[in-house]
Design a protein around this motif. Structure first.
Motif, PDB file in Angstrom:
ATOM      1  N   ARG A 123       0.846  -1.189   0.000  1.00 50.20           N
ATOM      2  CA  ARG A 123       0.000   0.000   0.000  1.00 50.20           C
ATOM      3  C   ARG A 123       0.881   1.237   0.000  1.00 50.20           C
ATOM      4  O   ARG A 123       1.974   1.240   0.577  1.00 50.20           O
ATOM      5  CB  ARG A 123      -0.930   0.003   1.218  1.00 50.20           C
ATOM      6  CG  ARG A 123      -1.951  -1.130   1.171  1.00 50.20           C
ATOM      7  CD  ARG A 123      -2.901  -1.079   2.349  1.00 50.20           C
ATOM      8  NE  ARG A 123      -3.910  -2.116   2.246  1.00 50.20           N
ATOM      9  CZ  ARG A 123      -5.050  -1.983   1.567  1.00 50.20           C
ATOM     10  NH1 ARG A 123      -5.310  -0.839   0.949  1.00 50.20           N
ATOM     11  NH2 ARG A 123      -5.918  -2.971   1.504  1.00 50.20           N
ATOM     12  N   TYR A 124       0.392   2.300  -0.659  1.00 49.35           N
ATOM     13  CA  TYR A 124       1.175   3.524  -0.819  1.00 49.35           C
ATOM     14  C   TYR A 124       0.448   4.678  -0.147  1.00 49.35           C
ATOM     15  O   TYR A 124      -0.791   4.768  -0.178  1.00 49.35           O
ATOM     16  CB  TYR A 124       1.368   3.846  -2.301  1.00 49.35           C
ATOM     17  CG  TYR A 124       2.119   2.775  -3.057  1.00 49.35           C
ATOM     18  CD1 TYR A 124       3.511   2.774  -3.099  1.00 49.35           C
ATOM     19  CD2 TYR A 124       1.434   1.758  -3.720  1.00 49.35           C
ATOM     20  CE1 TYR A 124       4.188   1.794  -3.802  1.00 49.35           C
ATOM     21  CE2 TYR A 124       2.110   0.764  -4.412  1.00 49.35           C
ATOM     22  CZ  TYR A 124       3.499   0.792  -4.447  1.00 49.35           C
ATOM     23  OH  TYR A 124       4.171  -0.179  -5.124  1.00 49.35           O
ATOM     24  N   SER A 125       1.257   5.575   0.440  1.00 53.05           N
ATOM     25  CA  SER A 125       0.687   6.766   1.062  1.00 53.05           C
ATOM     26  C   SER A 125       0.321   7.772  -0.025  1.00 53.05           C
ATOM     27  O   SER A 125       0.695   7.623  -1.195  1.00 53.05           O
ATOM     28  CB  SER A 125       1.707   7.393   2.019  1.00 53.05           C
ATOM     29  OG  SER A 125       2.826   7.872   1.277  1.00 53.05           O
ATOM     30  N   ASP A 126      -0.386   8.813   0.369  1.00 52.51           N
ATOM     31  CA  ASP A 126      -0.755   9.854  -0.590  1.00 52.51           C
ATOM     32  C   ASP A 126       0.489  10.491  -1.190  1.00 52.51           C
ATOM     33  O   ASP A 126       0.514  10.800  -2.395  1.00 52.51           O
ATOM     34  CB  ASP A 126      -1.602  10.930   0.103  1.00 52.51           C
ATOM     35  CG  ASP A 126      -2.986  10.417   0.487  1.00 52.51           C
ATOM     36  OD1 ASP A 126      -3.387   9.369  -0.072  1.00 52.51           O
ATOM     37  OD2 ASP A 126      -3.646  11.054   1.312  1.00 52.51           O
ATOM     38  N   GLU A 127       1.516  10.705  -0.377  1.00 46.18           N
ATOM     39  CA  GLU A 127       2.754  11.300  -0.888  1.00 46.18           C
ATOM     40  C   GLU A 127       3.420  10.373  -1.887  1.00 46.18           C
ATOM     41  O   GLU A 127       3.935  10.826  -2.922  1.00 46.18           O
ATOM     42  CB  GLU A 127       3.698  11.604   0.286  1.00 46.18           C
ATOM     43  CG  GLU A 127       5.002  12.274  -0.117  1.00 46.18           C
ATOM     44  CD  GLU A 127       4.783  13.626  -0.746  1.00 46.18           C
ATOM     45  OE1 GLU A 127       5.667  14.062  -1.525  1.00 46.18           O
ATOM     46  OE2 GLU A 127       3.734  14.255  -0.475  1.00 46.18           O
ATOM     47  N   ASP A 128       3.446   9.066  -1.576  1.00 52.13           N
ATOM     48  CA  ASP A 128       4.022   8.103  -2.514  1.00 52.13           C
ATOM     49  C   ASP A 128       3.277   8.118  -3.849  1.00 52.13           C
ATOM     50  O   ASP A 128       3.888   8.058  -4.923  1.00 52.13           O
ATOM     51  CB  ASP A 128       3.964   6.684  -1.921  1.00 52.13           C
ATOM     52  CG  ASP A 128       4.914   6.509  -0.750  1.00 52.13           C
ATOM     53  OD1 ASP A 128       5.905   7.267  -0.686  1.00 52.13           O
ATOM     54  OD2 ASP A 128       4.667   5.608   0.085  1.00 52.13           O
ATOM     55  N   VAL A 129       1.977   8.194  -3.774  1.00 50.58           N
ATOM     56  CA  VAL A 129       1.171   8.215  -5.002  1.00 50.58           C
ATOM     57  C   VAL A 129       1.517   9.427  -5.845  1.00 50.58           C
ATOM     58  O   VAL A 129       1.681   9.331  -7.065  1.00 50.58           O
ATOM     59  CB  VAL A 129      -0.337   8.194  -4.651  1.00 50.58           C
ATOM     60  CG1 VAL A 129      -1.181   8.455  -5.897  1.00 50.58           C
ATOM     61  CG2 VAL A 129      -0.717   6.857  -4.028  1.00 50.58           C
ATOM     62  N   ARG A 130       1.638  10.600  -5.208  1.00 52.55           N
ATOM     63  CA  ARG A 130       1.979  11.817  -5.951  1.00 52.55           C
ATOM     64  C   ARG A 130       3.335  11.685  -6.613  1.00 52.55           C
ATOM     65  O   ARG A 130       3.511  12.065  -7.778  1.00 52.55           O
ATOM     66  CB  ARG A 130       1.947  13.027  -5.015  1.00 52.55           C
ATOM     67  CG  ARG A 130       0.533  13.506  -4.677  1.00 52.55           C
ATOM     68  CD  ARG A 130       0.562  14.876  -4.020  1.00 52.55           C
ATOM     69  NE  ARG A 130       1.187  14.823  -2.693  1.00 52.55           N
ATOM     70  CZ  ARG A 130       0.514  14.585  -1.569  1.00 52.55           C
ATOM     71  NH1 ARG A 130      -0.786  14.365  -1.612  1.00 52.55           N
ATOM     72  NH2 ARG A 130       1.139  14.556  -0.413  1.00 52.55           N
ATOM     73  N   ARG A 131       4.313  11.129  -5.899  1.00 52.30           N
ATOM     74  CA  ARG A 131       5.651  10.985  -6.468  1.00 52.30           C
ATOM     75  C   ARG A 131       5.675   9.974  -7.613  1.00 52.30           C
ATOM     76  O   ARG A 131       6.311  10.201  -8.647  1.00 52.30           O
ATOM     77  CB  ARG A 131       6.617  10.554  -5.368  1.00 52.30           C
ATOM     78  CG  ARG A 131       6.912  11.640  -4.341  1.00 52.30           C
ATOM     79  CD  ARG A 131       7.877  11.139  -3.283  1.00 52.30           C
ATOM     80  NE  ARG A 131       8.185  12.183  -2.312  1.00 52.30           N
ATOM     81  CZ  ARG A 131       8.998  11.986  -1.268  1.00 52.30           C
ATOM     82  NH1 ARG A 131       9.536  10.782  -1.037  1.00 52.30           N
ATOM     83  NH2 ARG A 131       9.240  12.982  -0.429  1.00 52.30           N
TER      84      ARG A 131
END
Length: 225
Positions: free
Chosen positions: A5-13
């Motif tokens: 699972r990815y955090s919101d920040e990971d998704v943006r990057r």
């Protein structure tokens, strides 16, 4: 990896990096390939080099030969063509077998002509050619409905005449009834011609396409032996 699972920040990057990669790929010049490159790729896929060369020639011919707008008129098909790459040249005996099949298919004798390595069978607007393409060969089948354009043009002209005569009939006078009769007759004939064209041209094109496909399969079987 699938369960991560990815955090919101990971998704943006991740999306930003993907967008950068996509933009960089779009800015790169499109790669061009030589025929030797294509033959090597085809060989890795189990395709004979001569078949690849013939297919490349077929694509070139399709690009420079009959324009799409010339194959249709008033949106109706008036020309049919088929380019068939063959894995080897047809021998004289093979060509005679194909010509015999052509004569049987179209119920006409036709005329044959040989010009160097190029062979041709033709009758009217129907033409079949065979020529070398590297170690392979290219068979082209083409035909055109010779009277289609004149037929449709005459129908359209009669419709125009009908409209003009109808307008003139509204002026009145002794000639009004005669002009109305002309408008009615021209309009009926024009509509009839257009309807006949709409009905017969697609059927003609489908029949020729089926014949060309059957002949293409026959030529491939000959070339495969």
């Amino acid at each position: 990896m699938a369960d991560r699972r990815y955090s919101d920040e990971d998704v943006r990057r991740i999306l930003a990096l993907a967008a950068e990669a996509e933009a960089a790929a779009a800015n790169e010049p499109e790669r061009t390939w030589t025929l030797a490159d294509l033959e090597q790729i085809g060989a890795e896929a189990g395709l004979a080099p001569q078949a690849v060369a013939a297919a490349a020639l077929a694509l070139e011919r399709r690009a420079v030969d009959v324009e799409p707008e010339r194959s249709r008129y008033f949106g109706l098909p008036v020309a049919v063509s088929r380019s068939v790459p063959l894995q080897r040249h047809l021998s004289d005996e093979d060509w005679e077998r194909l010509v015999a099949q052509l004569r049987e298919t179209f119920s006409v004798t036709g005329r044959t002509r040989v010009s160097g390595a190029r062979r041709e069978w033709r009758v009217g607007n129907l033409r079949v050619t065979h020529e070398p393409a590297g170690a392979g060969a290219l068979l082209e089948l083409r035909t055109r409905k010779g009277d289609a354009r004149a037929f449709l043009q005459f129908g359209a002209l009669l419709l125009v005449v009908a409209v003009i005569a109808r307008l003139l009939a509204t002026v009145g006078g002794a000639a009004g009834a005669e002009r109305l009769t002309i408008a009615w007759a021209a309009g009926m004939i024009g509509v009839l011609l257009m309807i006949v064209g709409v009905l017969r041209l697609p059927a003609w094109a489908r029949r020729r396409a089926r014949q060309f496909e059957a002949l293409a399969a026959y030529a491939r079987r000959i070339a495969a032996t």
